[in-house]
Design an enzyme around this catalytic site. Structure first.
Site, PDB file in Angstrom:
ATOM      1  N   HIS A 113     -18.177 -24.471 -14.872  1.00 56.74           N
ATOM      2  CA  HIS A 113     -17.158 -25.506 -15.045  1.00 56.74           C
ATOM      3  C   HIS A 113     -16.923 -25.802 -16.516  1.00 56.74           C
ATOM      4  O   HIS A 113     -15.805 -26.088 -16.924  1.00 56.74           O
ATOM      5  CB  HIS A 113     -17.558 -26.773 -14.302  1.00 56.74           C
ATOM      6  CG  HIS A 113     -17.408 -26.619 -12.835  1.00 56.74           C
ATOM      7  ND1 HIS A 113     -16.181 -26.606 -12.231  1.00 56.74           N
ATOM      8  CD2 HIS A 113     -18.313 -26.424 -11.871  1.00 56.74           C
ATOM      9  CE1 HIS A 113     -16.345 -26.425 -10.947  1.00 56.74           C
ATOM     10  NE2 HIS A 113     -17.633 -26.304 -10.688  1.00 56.74           N
ATOM     11  N   ARG A 141      -5.716 -11.143  -7.004  1.00 56.30           N
ATOM     12  CA  ARG A 141      -6.389  -9.909  -6.568  1.00 56.30           C
ATOM     13  C   ARG A 141      -7.602 -10.316  -5.728  1.00 56.30           C
ATOM     14  O   ARG A 141      -8.707 -10.440  -6.240  1.00 56.30           O
ATOM     15  CB  ARG A 141      -6.816  -9.087  -7.790  1.00 56.30           C
ATOM     16  CG  ARG A 141      -5.663  -8.450  -8.560  1.00 56.30           C
ATOM     17  CD  ARG A 141      -6.179  -7.669  -9.757  1.00 56.30           C
ATOM     18  NE  ARG A 141      -5.217  -6.707 -10.263  1.00 56.30           N
ATOM     19  CZ  ARG A 141      -4.437  -6.912 -11.323  1.00 56.30           C
ATOM     20  NH1 ARG A 141      -4.497  -8.038 -11.978  1.00 56.30           N
ATOM     21  NH2 ARG A 141      -3.601  -5.978 -11.726  1.00 56.30           N
ATOM     22  N   ARG A 153      -2.815 -11.171  -2.531  1.00 56.60           N
ATOM     23  CA  ARG A 153      -2.797  -9.794  -2.054  1.00 56.60           C
ATOM     24  C   ARG A 153      -4.025  -9.563  -1.193  1.00 56.60           C
ATOM     25  O   ARG A 153      -5.128  -9.956  -1.570  1.00 56.60           O
ATOM     26  CB  ARG A 153      -2.811  -8.852  -3.257  1.00 56.60           C
ATOM     27  CG  ARG A 153      -3.000  -7.400  -2.863  1.00 56.60           C
ATOM     28  CD  ARG A 153      -2.842  -6.502  -4.041  1.00 56.60           C
ATOM     29  NE  ARG A 153      -4.017  -6.469  -4.877  1.00 56.60           N
ATOM     30  CZ  ARG A 153      -4.081  -5.776  -6.019  1.00 56.60           C
ATOM     31  NH1 ARG A 153      -3.033  -5.113  -6.444  1.00 56.60           N
ATOM     32  NH2 ARG A 153      -5.172  -5.764  -6.729  1.00 56.60           N
ATOM     33  N   GLU A 180       3.911   0.324  -4.975  1.00 54.38           N
ATOM     34  CA  GLU A 180       3.072   0.953  -5.997  1.00 54.38           C
ATOM     35  C   GLU A 180       2.815   2.418  -5.686  1.00 54.38           C
ATOM     36  O   GLU A 180       1.983   3.055  -6.316  1.00 54.38           O
ATOM     37  CB  GLU A 180       1.772   0.171  -6.207  1.00 54.38           C
ATOM     38  CG  GLU A 180       0.986  -0.140  -4.972  1.00 54.38           C
ATOM     39  CD  GLU A 180      -0.259  -0.990  -5.252  1.00 54.38           C
ATOM     40  OE1 GLU A 180      -0.648  -1.172  -6.409  1.00 54.38           O
ATOM     41  OE2 GLU A 180      -0.855  -1.461  -4.265  1.00 54.38           O
ATOM     42  N   ASN A 209       1.126  -0.366 -12.387  1.00 53.52           N
ATOM     43  CA  ASN A 209      -0.064   0.396 -12.817  1.00 53.52           C
ATOM     44  C   ASN A 209      -0.272   1.596 -11.896  1.00 53.52           C
ATOM     45  O   ASN A 209      -0.438   2.729 -12.347  1.00 53.52           O
ATOM     46  CB  ASN A 209      -1.318  -0.487 -12.797  1.00 53.52           C
ATOM     47  CG  ASN A 209      -1.097  -1.812 -13.495  1.00 53.52           C
ATOM     48  OD1 ASN A 209      -0.256  -1.910 -14.372  1.00 53.52           O
ATOM     49  ND2 ASN A 209      -1.835  -2.839 -13.103  1.00 53.52           N
ATOM     50  N   ASP A 210      -0.246   1.324 -10.591  1.00 47.61           N
ATOM     51  CA  ASP A 210      -0.423   2.429  -9.649  1.00 47.61           C
ATOM     52  C   ASP A 210       0.856   3.247  -9.495  1.00 47.61           C
ATOM     53  O   ASP A 210       0.798   4.469  -9.342  1.00 47.61           O
ATOM     54  CB  ASP A 210      -0.884   1.902  -8.284  1.00 47.61           C
ATOM     55  CG  ASP A 210      -2.384   1.672  -8.274  1.00 47.61           C
ATOM     56  OD1 ASP A 210      -3.120   2.526  -8.803  1.00 47.61           O
ATOM     57  OD2 ASP A 210      -2.829   0.620  -7.774  1.00 47.61           O
ATOM     58  N   ARG A 237      -5.122   6.663 -13.776  1.00 48.26           N
ATOM     59  CA  ARG A 237      -5.075   5.528 -14.706  1.00 48.26           C
ATOM     60  C   ARG A 237      -6.424   5.247 -15.363  1.00 48.26           C
ATOM     61  O   ARG A 237      -6.501   4.505 -16.327  1.00 48.26           O
ATOM     62  CB  ARG A 237      -4.534   4.265 -14.007  1.00 48.26           C
ATOM     63  CG  ARG A 237      -5.368   3.771 -12.865  1.00 48.26           C
ATOM     64  CD  ARG A 237      -4.627   2.721 -12.044  1.00 48.26           C
ATOM     65  NE  ARG A 237      -4.938   1.347 -12.429  1.00 48.26           N
ATOM     66  CZ  ARG A 237      -4.638   0.291 -11.698  1.00 48.26           C
ATOM     67  NH1 ARG A 237      -3.980   0.421 -10.553  1.00 48.26           N
ATOM     68  NH2 ARG A 237      -4.947  -0.910 -12.082  1.00 48.26           N
ATOM     69  N   CYS A 253       4.358  -7.106 -10.711  1.00 42.60           N
ATOM     70  CA  CYS A 253       3.074  -7.731 -11.057  1.00 42.60           C
ATOM     71  C   CYS A 253       2.142  -6.783 -11.796  1.00 42.60           C
ATOM     72  O   CYS A 253       1.042  -7.162 -12.164  1.00 42.60           O
ATOM     73  CB  CYS A 253       2.392  -8.303  -9.817  1.00 42.60           C
ATOM     74  SG  CYS A 253       1.951  -7.046  -8.621  1.00 42.60           S
TER      75      CYS A 253
HETATM   76  C1  PEP Z   1      -0.673  -2.351  -9.940  1.00 45.14           C
HETATM   77  O1  PEP Z   1      -1.082  -1.306  -9.420  1.00 45.14           O
HETATM   78  O2  PEP Z   1       0.230  -2.388 -10.786  1.00 45.14           O
HETATM   79  C2  PEP Z   1      -1.286  -3.629  -9.555  1.00 45.14           C
HETATM   80  C3  PEP Z   1      -0.775  -4.777  -9.940  1.00 45.14           C
HETATM   81  O3  PEP Z   1      -2.422  -3.581  -8.835  1.00 45.14           O
HETATM   82  P1  PEP Z   1      -3.873  -3.213  -9.469  1.00 45.14           P
HETATM   83  O4  PEP Z   1      -3.698  -3.121 -10.957  1.00 45.14           O
HETATM   84  O5  PEP Z   1      -4.777  -4.289  -9.036  1.00 45.14           O
HETATM   85  O6  PEP Z   1      -4.139  -1.900  -8.815  1.00 45.14           O
HETATM   86 MG    MG Z   2      -2.360  -1.375  -7.691  1.00 46.78          MG
END
Ligand code: PEP
Ligand code: MG
Length: 543
Positions: free
Chosen positions: A187, A295, A331, A430, A453-454, A464, A501
């Site tokens: 905290h 997440r 998610r 994604e 990202n994915d 990645r 996102c």
């Molecule tokens: C993504 O894949 O862009 C995403 C937001 O999910 P993570 O980075 O948790 O795989």
């Molecule tokens: Mg992802």
């Protein structure tokens, strides 16, 4: 000159002189007491005094750090009133005929020891709260105060700070606080973040032994670095960093509370990505208009067994309550690939990123999925929830996930358990497959959220996790951008909204292009929110 590295829990730079607080546990002497009932009265008076002091701190915390963060002091007030604690103090005074201070310190060590061995991390953290209220009670009995402030600007160096010490730090005089110990989810760390005081924890015992009162110090809350008695070159570098930091803060101040709207009047939702309840304070501090990606798999990591439905419910409820009416997109479990938890017993895979992960695990193990969905729907009664499924590639996956949601809601209905009837359902875009068939997926859901990202990894066939591929992994690749554009067009055709996102959402060199595609929402790490808001407010889509 000496350098130390810990964990920055509040990103900021500070230059100043050390004020070392070597806290000693209040010295408690055991004394024999004849008038035990008189001693109990003494304890009750001290408890009254401690209660009044805590109420004041709670009121101050409500103003300084908001309701959710101030809750810790409500917990302290409840602990002060705890029957088991009071009974233990009374019985030690009566049976052992000893003074109240001694009875408190014995009770404190018994309770703290018990709590620190518990499996539940929440209960383990309460051990330090027990110590905090016990020291307060002893101080009220002896009249000895806690850490006093000198009124001069300083960098506080301590072993650890309790939440009440953190919240009573005077923001005008405390340039930073540095702790030899502490945890980033404590905290105190949350409070430091929401008060915007640069803070570093976990600097180690050697740090506290090396620092002396008045020593010149440089603090980098971004990297966790601390320099004691720096050389001229380091001072110059930190002065430049500090100037830069102040500029950033100015930007922050000017943009806080402002609308995220383009020059021509297009409003964009600017949300925060979080990994758990410990990030809420920062998201709110940085003016997040909602949570675009929680997440939830982080609840499943670093442990030996699945989190229970109630444990998950408590986390989801906390986020929803903290955000009030603002939208919170959670998610569902995205375990697998780089986020492994051994107790899932997933056989070793050659290509885990192309393997058994995310929605695939949930659909193959519906009981696991249903536990999470039950927790989510129960929590939905406490805010504005959206549920989002990761790693979608096909229509039948969405249909199956929706069927399972319907089963969960039916079960809750039959048990008379409340949940919101307006939970939005979305999917992550994604995989290239989901973007390409987004025209067929959009009618099934309320929203899309693009995980760049994915999406980049799968579109460009670039792992990645592999640093060797940096030169090949063009995050601005036209293929990725066109897939996003296609998804946006198809979402809107069906009346769904679309957000981004993944990390690209905070890449301000792409913000205008995203807005031109019709992206409705961007969800970024809290520290990027105001930077992205700044970029959006300079865009004119009518041109
Ligand atoms: C993504 O894949 O862009 C995403 C937001 O999910 P993570 O980075 O948790 O795989
Ligand atoms: Mg992802």
């Amino acid at each position: 000159m000496m350098e130390f590295k810990g964990k920055g829990v509040c990103s900021a730079i500070a230059i100043g002189h050390a004020r070392v607080i070597k806290k000693q546990a209040p010295s408690v002497q055991k004394r024999e007491i004849i008038d035990t009932e008189g001693e109990i009265l003494r304890y009750l008076r001290a408890k009254d005094k401690a209660t009044r002091a805590l109420r004041d701190i709670h009121a101050r915390a409500l103003v300084e750090v908001g309701e959710a963060n101030a809750q810790i002091f409500e917990i302290h007030l409840m602990m002060l009133d705890d029957e088991d604690y009071t009974d233990s103090v009374f019985s030690i005074i009566r049976n052992q005929k000893v003074n109240a201070e001694w009875a408190i310190s014995v009770t404190c060590s018994n309770f703290a020891e018990l709590m620190s061995t518990m499996n539940d991390s929440y209960m383990r953290e309460r051990a330090s709260d027990i110590r905090d209220i016990s020291s307060r009670l002893i101080s009220c009995l002896t009249g000895e105060g806690g850490a006093q402030e000198s009124g001069e600007k300083c960098i506080i160096c301590a072993d650890d700070l309790t939440p009440s010490e953190t919240v009573t730090l005077d923001k005008k005089t405390v340039l930073a606080f540095l702790c030899a110990h502490g945890s980033s989810s404590s905290h105190s760390a949350i409070l430091a973040r929401s008060m915007g005081i640069p803070a570093i924890i976990g600097l180690g015992d050697e740090f506290l032994e090396s620092v002396t009162d008045g020593a010149l110090m440089l603090v980098n809350g971004y990297t966790g670095e601390v320099v004691i008695e720096p050389n001229d070159e380091q001072i110059k570098r930190y002065e430049a960093l500090l100037a830069d930091d102040i500029n950033k803060k100015e930007l922050l101040k000017n943009l806080k509370g402002k609308d995220t709207i383009t020059l021509d009047g297009t409003r964009i939702s600017l949300y925060a990505n979080i990994g758990g309840t410990h990030d809420i304070a920062e998201a709110l501090f940085c003016d997040a208009e909602g949570i675009g990606l929680f997440r939830s798999e982080f609840l499943y990591l670093n442990r030996d067994d699945f989190p229970s439905e109630d444990e998950q419910f408590a986390s989801y409820k906390k986020v929803l309550e903290s955000m009030g009416e603002k939208r919170v997109i959670i998610r569902t479990l995205d375990i697998g690939a780089d986020k492994q938890a051994s107790y899932f017993d997933i056989p070793r895979e050659e290509n885990p990123a192309l393997g058994f992960r995310a929605i695939r695990i949930c659909l193959a193990r519906p009981e696991l999925f249903k536990t999470q969905l039950r927790a989510l729907y129960r929590a939905s009664a406490f805010g504005n929830l959206g549920i989002m499924f990761p790693m979608i590639t096909s229509i039948h996956e969405v249909e199956r996930a929706l069927d399972i949601c319907a089963e969960v809601k039916y079960e809750l209905d039959t048990k008379g358990i409340a949940y919101s009837k307006s939970v939005e359902i979305g999917i992550m875009i994604e995989t290239p497959a989901s973007a390409i068939i987004s025209d067929s997926l959009a009618p099934l859901v309320d929203f899309f959220s693009v995980g760049t990202n994915d999406l980049t990894q799968y579109t460009l066939a670039c792992d990645r996790q592999n640093g060797l591929l940096d030169d090949f992994c063009d995050t601005h690749h036209e293929a990725v951008l066109r897939l996003i554009e296609l998804s946006a067009k198809n979402a809107h055709k069906s009346g769904a909204w679309i957000g981004i996102c993944g990390e690209l959402a905070s890449d301000i060199s792409l913000t205008e292009r995203f807005l031109k595609m019709g992206i409705d929402e961007l969800s970024v790490s809290p520290s990027y929110i105001l930077k992205v808001r700044d970029a959006i407010r300079k865009i004119d889509l009518s041109k």
